[in-house]
Design an enzyme around this catalytic site. Structure first.
Site, PDB file in Angstrom:
ATOM      1  N   GLY A  17      57.544  81.965  52.934  1.00  0.00           N
ATOM      2  CA  GLY A  17      57.443  82.010  54.687  1.00  0.00           C
ATOM      3  C   GLY A  17      56.214  82.853  54.921  1.00  0.00           C
ATOM      4  O   GLY A  17      56.017  83.290  55.726  1.00  0.00           O
ATOM      5  N   GLY A  20      54.419  82.259  58.147  1.00  0.00           N
ATOM      6  CA  GLY A  20      55.268  82.694  59.320  1.00  0.00           C
ATOM      7  C   GLY A  20      54.929  83.901  60.347  1.00  0.00           C
ATOM      8  O   GLY A  20      53.907  84.586  59.890  1.00  0.00           O
ATOM      9  N   LEU A  22      56.379  86.770  60.818  1.00  0.00           N
ATOM     10  CA  LEU A  22      56.457  87.958  60.186  1.00  0.00           C
ATOM     11  C   LEU A  22      55.392  88.167  59.204  1.00  0.00           C
ATOM     12  O   LEU A  22      55.076  89.251  59.314  1.00  0.00           O
ATOM     13  CB  LEU A  22      57.971  88.176  59.358  1.00  0.00           C
ATOM     14  CG  LEU A  22      58.321  89.459  59.003  1.00  0.00           C
ATOM     15  CD1 LEU A  22      58.424  90.498  60.156  1.00  0.00           C
ATOM     16  CD2 LEU A  22      59.313  89.397  58.183  1.00  0.00           C
ATOM     17  N   LYS A  24      52.499  87.047  59.192  1.00  0.00           N
ATOM     18  CA  LYS A  24      51.235  87.323  59.776  1.00  0.00           C
ATOM     19  C   LYS A  24      51.050  88.595  60.343  1.00  0.00           C
ATOM     20  O   LYS A  24      50.103  89.206  60.653  1.00  0.00           O
ATOM     21  CB  LYS A  24      50.989  86.008  60.683  1.00  0.00           C
ATOM     22  CG  LYS A  24      50.614  84.761  59.899  1.00  0.00           C
ATOM     23  CD  LYS A  24      50.227  83.779  60.751  1.00  0.00           C
ATOM     24  CE  LYS A  24      51.044  83.028  61.829  1.00  0.00           C
ATOM     25  NZ  LYS A  24      50.718  81.746  62.283  1.00  0.00           N
ATOM     26  N   LYS A 148      66.491  90.809  57.754  1.00  0.00           N
ATOM     27  CA  LYS A 148      67.396  90.727  58.689  1.00  0.00           C
ATOM     28  C   LYS A 148      67.385  89.297  59.488  1.00  0.00           C
ATOM     29  O   LYS A 148      66.347  89.002  59.578  1.00  0.00           O
ATOM     30  CB  LYS A 148      67.367  91.955  59.878  1.00  0.00           C
ATOM     31  CG  LYS A 148      66.587  91.738  60.900  1.00  0.00           C
ATOM     32  CD  LYS A 148      67.170  92.654  62.153  1.00  0.00           C
ATOM     33  CE  LYS A 148      66.434  92.358  63.376  1.00  0.00           C
ATOM     34  NZ  LYS A 148      66.739  93.344  64.570  1.00  0.00           N
ATOM     35  N   ASP A 177      65.463  97.276  56.382  1.00  0.00           N
ATOM     36  CA  ASP A 177      65.787  97.690  57.860  1.00  0.00           C
ATOM     37  C   ASP A 177      64.353  98.584  58.054  1.00  0.00           C
ATOM     38  O   ASP A 177      64.438  99.590  57.644  1.00  0.00           O
ATOM     39  CB  ASP A 177      67.124  98.443  58.033  1.00  0.00           C
ATOM     40  CG  ASP A 177      67.365  98.747  59.580  1.00  0.00           C
ATOM     41  OD1 ASP A 177      66.347  98.928  60.050  1.00  0.00           O
ATOM     42  OD2 ASP A 177      68.623  98.861  59.831  1.00  0.00           O
ATOM     43  N   HIS A 178      63.811  97.853  58.837  1.00  0.00           N
ATOM     44  CA  HIS A 178      62.433  98.676  58.941  1.00  0.00           C
ATOM     45  C   HIS A 178      62.718  99.806  59.871  1.00  0.00           C
ATOM     46  O   HIS A 178      61.428 100.775  59.514  1.00  0.00           O
ATOM     47  CB  HIS A 178      61.218  97.725  59.629  1.00  0.00           C
ATOM     48  CG  HIS A 178      61.601  97.321  61.004  1.00  0.00           C
ATOM     49  ND1 HIS A 178      62.389  96.226  61.367  1.00  0.00           N
ATOM     50  CD2 HIS A 178      61.192  97.856  62.037  1.00  0.00           C
ATOM     51  CE1 HIS A 178      62.351  96.279  63.018  1.00  0.00           C
ATOM     52  NE2 HIS A 178      61.606  97.397  63.137  1.00  0.00           N
ATOM     53  N   LYS A 182      60.322 103.955  59.046  1.00  0.00           N
ATOM     54  CA  LYS A 182      59.656 104.714  60.055  1.00  0.00           C
ATOM     55  C   LYS A 182      59.349 106.340  59.485  1.00  0.00           C
ATOM     56  O   LYS A 182      60.305 106.903  58.917  1.00  0.00           O
ATOM     57  CB  LYS A 182      60.162 104.763  61.350  1.00  0.00           C
ATOM     58  CG  LYS A 182      60.149 103.703  62.159  1.00  0.00           C
ATOM     59  CD  LYS A 182      60.727 103.451  63.333  1.00  0.00           C
ATOM     60  CE  LYS A 182      60.735 101.880  64.158  1.00  0.00           C
ATOM     61  NZ  LYS A 182      59.426 101.681  64.605  1.00  0.00           N
ATOM     62  N   ASP A 235      71.981  92.394  66.790  1.00  0.00           N
ATOM     63  CA  ASP A 235      70.704  92.268  66.459  1.00  0.00           C
ATOM     64  C   ASP A 235      70.228  93.661  66.116  1.00  0.00           C
ATOM     65  O   ASP A 235      69.274  93.934  65.541  1.00  0.00           O
ATOM     66  CB  ASP A 235      69.963  91.766  67.838  1.00  0.00           C
ATOM     67  CG  ASP A 235      68.388  91.660  67.553  1.00  0.00           C
ATOM     68  OD1 ASP A 235      68.059  90.973  66.495  1.00  0.00           O
ATOM     69  OD2 ASP A 235      67.533  91.836  68.414  1.00  0.00           O
ATOM     70  N   HIS A 240      69.894  98.665  62.655  1.00  0.00           N
ATOM     71  CA  HIS A 240      69.285  99.687  63.159  1.00  0.00           C
ATOM     72  C   HIS A 240      70.048 101.020  63.635  1.00  0.00           C
ATOM     73  O   HIS A 240      69.756 102.216  63.094  1.00  0.00           O
ATOM     74  CB  HIS A 240      68.103  99.462  64.135  1.00  0.00           C
ATOM     75  CG  HIS A 240      67.404  98.391  63.541  1.00  0.00           C
ATOM     76  ND1 HIS A 240      66.919  97.929  62.538  1.00  0.00           N
ATOM     77  CD2 HIS A 240      67.033  96.926  64.485  1.00  0.00           C
ATOM     78  CE1 HIS A 240      66.204  96.919  62.281  1.00  0.00           C
ATOM     79  NE2 HIS A 240      66.250  96.341  63.655  1.00  0.00           N
TER      80      HIS A 240
HETATM   81  P1  NAP Z   1      58.871  81.609  61.198  1.00  0.00           P
HETATM   82  O1  NAP Z   1      57.570  82.111  62.057  1.00  0.00           O
HETATM   83  O2  NAP Z   1      59.718  80.676  61.665  1.00  0.00           O
HETATM   84  O3  NAP Z   1      58.312  81.544  59.940  1.00  0.00           O
HETATM   85  C1  NAP Z   1      59.183  80.925  58.708  1.00  0.00           C
HETATM   86  C2  NAP Z   1      58.399  80.834  57.578  1.00  0.00           C
HETATM   87  O4  NAP Z   1      59.267  80.014  56.622  1.00  0.00           O
HETATM   88  C3  NAP Z   1      57.241  79.793  57.844  1.00  0.00           C
HETATM   89  O5  NAP Z   1      56.058  80.223  56.692  1.00  0.00           O
HETATM   90  C4  NAP Z   1      57.757  78.385  57.355  1.00  0.00           C
HETATM   91  O6  NAP Z   1      56.587  77.648  56.993  1.00  0.00           O
HETATM   92  C5  NAP Z   1      58.615  78.689  56.048  1.00  0.00           C
HETATM   93  N1  NAP Z   1      59.669  77.823  55.814  1.00  0.00           N
HETATM   94  C6  NAP Z   1      60.384  77.137  56.547  1.00  0.00           C
HETATM   95  N2  NAP Z   1      61.297  76.226  56.083  1.00  0.00           N
HETATM   96  C7  NAP Z   1      60.908  76.306  54.899  1.00  0.00           C
HETATM   97  C8  NAP Z   1      61.494  75.643  53.613  1.00  0.00           C
HETATM   98  N3  NAP Z   1      62.448  74.898  53.692  1.00  0.00           N
HETATM   99  N4  NAP Z   1      60.755  75.934  52.294  1.00  0.00           N
HETATM  100  C9  NAP Z   1      59.764  76.910  52.482  1.00  0.00           C
HETATM  101  N5  NAP Z   1      59.369  77.685  53.419  1.00  0.00           N
HETATM  102  C10 NAP Z   1      59.849  77.271  54.690  1.00  0.00           C
HETATM  103  O7  NAP Z   1      59.931  83.021  61.021  1.00  0.00           O
HETATM  104  P2  NAP Z   1      59.443  84.534  60.891  1.00  0.00           P
HETATM  105  O8  NAP Z   1      59.531  85.232  62.553  1.00  0.00           O
HETATM  106  O9  NAP Z   1      58.378  85.006  60.191  1.00  0.00           O
HETATM  107  O10 NAP Z   1      60.839  85.101  60.230  1.00  0.00           O
HETATM  108  C11 NAP Z   1      61.181  85.065  58.895  1.00  0.00           C
HETATM  109  C12 NAP Z   1      62.422  85.900  58.552  1.00  0.00           C
HETATM  110  O11 NAP Z   1      62.359  87.264  58.919  1.00  0.00           O
HETATM  111  C13 NAP Z   1      63.600  85.517  59.205  1.00  0.00           C
HETATM  112  O12 NAP Z   1      64.664  85.606  58.332  1.00  0.00           O
HETATM  113  C14 NAP Z   1      63.778  86.253  60.408  1.00  0.00           C
HETATM  114  O13 NAP Z   1      64.994  86.471  60.904  1.00  0.00           O
HETATM  115  C15 NAP Z   1      63.290  87.616  59.803  1.00  0.00           C
HETATM  116  N6  NAP Z   1      62.521  88.607  60.748  1.00  0.00           N
HETATM  117  C16 NAP Z   1      61.694  88.241  61.496  1.00  0.00           C
HETATM  118  C17 NAP Z   1      60.997  89.199  62.419  1.00  0.00           C
HETATM  119  C18 NAP Z   1      59.911  88.856  63.198  1.00  0.00           C
HETATM  120  O14 NAP Z   1      59.369  89.889  63.901  1.00  0.00           O
HETATM  121  N7  NAP Z   1      59.101  87.643  62.977  1.00  0.00           N
HETATM  122  C19 NAP Z   1      61.563  90.327  62.420  1.00  0.00           C
HETATM  123  C20 NAP Z   1      62.807  90.721  61.557  1.00  0.00           C
HETATM  124  C21 NAP Z   1      63.308  89.830  60.665  1.00  0.00           C
HETATM  125  P3  NAP Z   1      56.736  75.977  56.817  1.00  0.00           P
HETATM  126  O15 NAP Z   1      57.500  75.452  58.052  1.00  0.00           O
HETATM  127  O16 NAP Z   1      55.420  75.465  56.478  1.00  0.00           O
HETATM  128  O17 NAP Z   1      57.741  75.614  55.476  1.00  0.00           O
END
Ligand code: NAP
Length: 482
Positions: A17, A20, A22, A24, A148, A177-178, A182, A235, A240
């Site tokens: 990922g 994605g 997170l 970035k 999470k 759990d970020h 902190k 959530d 948290h």
């Molecule tokens: P996102 O922006 O949707 O990114 C998902 C990533 O997974 C992308 O790099 C995507 O790239 C890749 N991916 C999707 N399907 C895939 C597959 N079949 N094989 C390999 N790679 C695959 O999601 P995100 O926000 O970064 O979140 C990622 C995780 O962190 C999730 O579990 C989310 O609940 C958790 N999280 C996120 C945040 C946040 O602030 N964003 C905070 C806490 C927890 P491709 O589509 O190119 O494969």
């Protein structure tokens, strides 16, 4: 006062990922900051993996764009940018397919610290773990980091734990759990267990109640449809707020190590009592002239999901019997503010004639913004005219008190802890399951009753009923202020 940096061993970190949100916003900037701080050398290898067909060079461009957007250090440290990007590589991989795995294997080595960050949807954890195993990519000491949400109830959490356990030992699994990363949260433990003056008072003889607030000003915005399947309890509270509660309430561990700390947190979760329905207030934000309501954001006009929750909890053990823990969290509230307030009991008798008390000492631990601690103490109002008492805060804002210290952000600390192999700030599998065991009946209860969340005005402190939760007990919430 530069903070002391202890370099970590050479490592390979694979970020599934890696393209994605997170990765970035948090992971890449955190790694860059630790690199700039000198915590690791240029022999580290950081490999992004996702389905997109990118070359290594294209991935480095993506990472640089992420640093420009999300890392304040980017401009000041332009020299380090090139060296940092040099460590980055990329493999195109589908978690559920068979392409790319041999290539990934060739890029990592079991002779080094190996960490695999699952920054993808939890539904892919099993496929990733299985392939890391079957392609013999992960060595016996490899670590996996999972984000999470860890399940949506006890059953799904158990299933996720079982899936990971097929391929990895519990000592290899890092559930993030970020909030635990902190600085102030760790300071909470330093405060409790590193000082003589707090721990003797840390019980139901001296503490009246505890409030934990995590307030946000943002709504659910573009994540509405996703958020509507979870709500504030799943959530925020189950992870948290419960983690904060555990750190406040746990017994002193014999030693500050991963299992000793997590054993004590688990005991707190197990001692949490069921919460009666009238001790839970759920809310949804209303529309304003310019902004949509929660239901609009969720694209679900009949949604019963809460964007706010307040609850009165009790811990049935020797230390805490009779001390309510009031938790509240919500979106579109008055200010972005997270705080733990330990409210001490009032003195039984005042010797000062005309004193309008009662006065209470309040220890407030601010998580954001302005991380710090303040202690409200009662002093004499300055000037002549007798003894008039006032309550004033003794403020220790970390940014001022420790000016110049390079204080790592949560993801920086947590990722480096993974590399160091220190699980203290990560949730153990049994902890997560126990947390769901406590929240499941509460969620099932309001779903079965079809409880309709109360509406609240955006920019307020939440629904009126949440105020009543404390008024009924002769108490009041602390103001939500930035
Ligand atoms: P996102 O922006 O949707 O990114 C998902 C990533 O997974 C992308 O790099 C995507 O790239 C890749 N991916 C999707 N399907 C895939 C597959 N079949 N094989 C390999 N790679 C695959 O999601 P995100 O926000 O970064 O979140 C990622 C995780 O962190 C999730 O579990 C989310 O609940 C958790 N999280 C996120 C945040 C946040 O602030 N964003 C905070 C806490 C927890 P491709 O589509 O190119 O494969």
């Amino acid at each position: 006062m530069a903070s002391r940096v202890i370099p970590v061993a050479p490592f390979d970190l694979v970020v599934f990922g890696g393209t994605g949100d997170l990765a970035k916003r948090k992971i890449i900037p955190a790694l860059f900051r630790r690199f700039v701080a000198g915590q690791f050398e240029e022999d580290a290898r950081i490999i992004g993996a996702a389905r997109a067909a990118l070359s290594g060079a294209e991935y480095r461009t993506l990472a640089e764009e992420a640093l420009k957007e999300f890392s304040a250090e980017y401009v000041e440290n332009s020299k380090e940018v090139a060296a940092f990007l040099h460590m980055l590589d990329y493999v195109s991989i589908d978690a559920t397919g068979d392409g790319g795995w041999e290539e990934l294997k060739a890029k990592t080595s079991t002779d080094r610290v190996q960490a695999f960050y699952f920054s993808v949807a939890p539904s892919l954890f099993g496929a990733l773990a299985e392939r890391l195993h079957s392609y013999q990519i992960a060595g016996p000491e490899a670590r996996v980091v999972v984000e999470k949400p860890f399940g949506r109830d006890q059953e799904t959490a158990k299933a996720l734990n079982a899936t990971l356990a097929e391929y990895f030992d519990e000592t290899q699994i890092y559930r993030i759990d970020h909030y635990l990363g902190k600085e102030t949260v760790q300071n909470l433990m330093a405060l409790r267990f590193g000082n003589m003056m707090f721990e003797p008072l840390w019980n139901n003889h001296y503490i009246d109640h505890i409030q934990i607030t995590v307030a946000e000003t943002v709504g659910v915005g573009g994540r509405g449809a996703y958020y509507d399947k979870s709500g504030a309890m799943r959530d925020m509270v189950q992870n948290h707020l419960m983690q904060l509660l555990c750190l406040i309430a746990m017994e002193p561990p014999a030693i500050y190590d991963a299992d000793a700390v997590r054993d004590e947190k688990l005991k707190v979760i197990r001692a949490l009592q069921p919460v009666a329905p009238h001790h839970i207030v759920r809310g949804q934000y209303e529309a304003t002239d310019t902004a949509p309501s929660y239901r609009d954001d969720a694209e679900n006009p009949r949604s019963f999901t809460e964007s706010f929750i307040a609850m009165r909890c009790e811990i049935a053990n020797w230390r805490w019997a009779g001390v309510p823990f009031y938790l509240r969290t919500g979106k579109k509230l008055r200010a972005r503010s997270s705080e733990i307030a330990v409210v001490f009991k009032a003195l039984g008798h005042s010797i000062f004639e005309g004193d309008t008390g009662p006065h209470r000492n309040i220890l407030s631990i601010r998580l954001q913004p302005n991380e710090g601690i303040d202690m409200t103490v009662t002093v004499k109002e300055p000037g002549p005219g007798g003894m008039r008492l006032i309550d004033v805060p003794l403020d220790l804002t970390f940014a001022e008190a420790m000016a110049g210290t390079d204080s790592p952000e949560a993801y920086e600390r947590l990722i480096m802890d993974v590399i160091r192999g220190n699980q203290t700030l990560f949730m153990r599998g049994d902890e997560v399951e126990a947390a769901w065991r406590w929240t499941d009946p509460l969620i099932n209860g309001w779903e079965a009753r079809n409880d309709v969340p109360k509406q609240y005005v955006p920019g307020s402190s939440g629904p009126e009923d949440a105020l009543m939760l404390l008024h009924r007990d002769g108490r009041r919430w602390r103001d939500i202020k930035a």
